[in-house]
Design a protein around this motif. Structure first.
Motif, PDB file in Angstrom:
ATOM      1  N   ALA A  56      -3.634  -5.362  -0.147  1.00 27.93           N
ATOM      2  CA  ALA A  56      -4.801  -5.124   0.136  1.00 27.93           C
ATOM      3  C   ALA A  56      -5.180  -4.249   1.165  1.00 27.93           C
ATOM      4  N   GLU A  57      -3.851  -3.867   1.977  1.00 29.73           N
ATOM      5  CA  GLU A  57      -3.906  -2.918   2.961  1.00 29.73           C
ATOM      6  C   GLU A  57      -3.675  -1.370   2.646  1.00 29.73           C
ATOM      7  N   LYS A  58      -3.570  -1.181   1.337  1.00 37.06           N
ATOM      8  CA  LYS A  58      -3.195   0.310   0.933  1.00 37.06           C
ATOM      9  C   LYS A  58      -4.617   0.960   1.101  1.00 37.06           C
ATOM     10  N   HIS A  59      -3.925   2.387   1.249  1.00 36.00           N
ATOM     11  CA  HIS A  59      -5.072   3.229   1.694  1.00 36.00           C
ATOM     12  C   HIS A  59      -4.725   4.553   1.392  1.00 36.00           C
ATOM     13  N   VAL A  60      -5.547   5.696   0.844  1.00 33.79           N
ATOM     14  CA  VAL A  60      -4.949   6.961   0.834  1.00 33.79           C
ATOM     15  C   VAL A  60      -5.059   7.844   1.990  1.00 33.79           C
TER      16      VAL A  60
END
Length: 457
Positions: free
Chosen positions: A166-170
């Motif tokens: 859920a913390e994954k980001h580009v």
């Protein structure tokens, strides 16, 4: 939607009609009415996602996956081979060829003995900057070649991400090298054909035709999709190719499932086989439709990689509950309402029992040019009188329609808030499970380094 308020049959400012307050079945595989609304909204989402990704500097591909098939192959077996089996009380879920694409060390990379990713152990996923994909499964059938299920996927590459779950980001985008893209294409073709061969050699396509890649080169490619979504009827653009299976007609003598349903309706309605649209006898169409119902039960028609929406700044989900949320939102898009009637729950049930609901909605349209609320109410009341339900109608002025509509929108907003809260709870629960798994893995590695792992006795 709310038995206490019944439904509103109203005329819009454009002279069209709308029925507000009805729940929908939300069966994207089986219901032509719900499928059209859901797929239209999904197509809009896909267009937004592709535009957003290309704006960020990323790259998108439309990838189509097919299997070899013949008239003796069962649809359920083909779907299992492509999508994987469904979990049952007697057996766990088994992955299909699709899941094999995004697993394994060659794709995902291998970890060093200390559990950390080493720079020289990157996988194809890292080299192309794979971010995620949006997958849609489509089915056609023909009398000669049988069932033809296939998968369309828009794959987003050229991104570097940080964080997990859920913390994954580009964090940045880049242009994958030609060598890394060629490696990716070759790997997926090899994995796809190999996975199908293991399931059933008859299903194995050749590597040239089993997987097809088409790149979306510019933001304009993605922006143009919106026009096609509104106007096209044959689905030849990526987002529409993915989502709007309800609009398509199949090629090479095949038909889409809703064409089976349409021919069943024509033939049971008294049309001859020569005059009815589609192919085959009534018995053939019924058998294929029933097989299609069973084979698609419990499967997702359109599915996003987990957490892809959040990385692109989009809300929502792709579960059946989310499909119902989309339908409720679509009902709220009717525009300005200027005349109509409120019909009680019992009154509307009487109308539908007599199959007069279409006539009632048509009566609300302004075809005769008379948009006076009393005239609209009289036309609708005449239809309801055929169902002995004229006394269940209350004629509404434009102001009263707006007030009743606002109350329905408040109820809709509450439903959507509850749905958003449900998704937040599910995400938090997933994160807690992931944290617990990570702690257990770290503890196990620590014990292994100390040579004090769990006893075997």
């Amino acid at each position: 939607m709310d038995p206490a308020s019944g439904v509103i049959v109203a005329q819009t400012a454009a002279g069209t009609s709308v029925v507000l307050g009805l729940m929908r079945c939300g069966r994207i595989w089986l219901c032509p009415v719900c499928a059209a609304s859901i797929r239209h909204k999904r197509a809009e989402e896909i267009t937004t996602a592709v535009v957003e990704w290309i704006k960020k500097g990323g790259t998108a591909y439309l990838v189509t996956f097919t299997a070899r098939h013949g008239h003796t192959h069962r649809l359920a077996d083909l779907m299992d081979a492509l999508q994987g089996t469904r979990k049952t009380a007697d057996a766990p879920r088994r992955p299909g060829a699709y899941q094999r694409l995004i697993t394994g060390g060659t794709w995902a990379g291998r970890r060093a003995t200390d559990g950390h990713r080493a720079a020289d152990r990157e996988g194809i996923r890292d080299r192309i900057g794979y971010v995620g994909m949006i997958r849609a499964t489509e089915v056609t059938v023909g009398q000669i070649n049988g069932w033809h299920p296939h998968i369309h996927a828009i794959v987003l590459v050229g991104g570097r991400t940080e964080g997990e779950r859920a913390e994954k980001h580009v964090v940045e985008t880049f242009e994958p090298t030609a060598a890394s893209l060629e490696e990716w294409h070759g790997h997926w073709r090899s994995v796809w054909t190999g996975a199908l061969r293991k399931v059933n050699p008859d299903f194995m396509p050749d590597q040239k035709h089993g997987v097809d890649f088409k790149r979306l080169k510019t933001e304009r490619d993605a922006n143009d999709l919106a026009e096609y979504i509104a106007k096209s009827q044959d689905g030849k653009t990526p987002a529409l190719e993915l989502a709007r299976a309800d609009l398509k007609t199949a090629a090479h003598g095949n038909v889409m499932p809703f064409q089976l349903l349409g021919r069943i309706g024509d033939l049971t309605g008294g049309m001859t086989e020569d005059d009815a649209a589609g192919v085959g006898s009534l018995e053939w169409n019924l058998a294929k439709w029933h097989e299609y119902e069973r084979a698609t039960k419990g499967r997702r028609a359109i599915e996003w990689t987990r957490y892809l929406r959040q990385m692109l700044g989009l809300d929502g989900g792709d579960t059946e509950a989310d499909d119902l949320d989309l339908l409720l939102a679509a009902d709220a898009d009717g525009g300005e309402l200027r005349a109509g009637v409120a019909v009680t729950e019992d009154g509307w049930h009487a109308v539908t029992r007599r199959a007069l609901d279409l006539e009632a909605t048509q009566a609300a349209e302004g075809k005769d040019g008379n948009t006076d609320p009393a005239a609209v109410g009289d036309r609708i009341r005449e239809v309801l009188a055929l169902a002995d339900a004229a006394d269940t109608v209350v004629v509404l002025t434009s102001a009263e329609v707006a007030e009743a509509y606002a109350a329905m929108l408040d109820a809709l907003a509450l439903r959507r808030e509850e749905a958003a809260a449900r998704r937040r709870r599910e995400t938090e629960a997933d994160s807690q499970d992931d944290d617990a798994d990570t702690r257990q893995e770290r503890a196990a590695r620590h014990l292994a380094r100390l040579g004090t792992g769990p006893s075997k006795h």
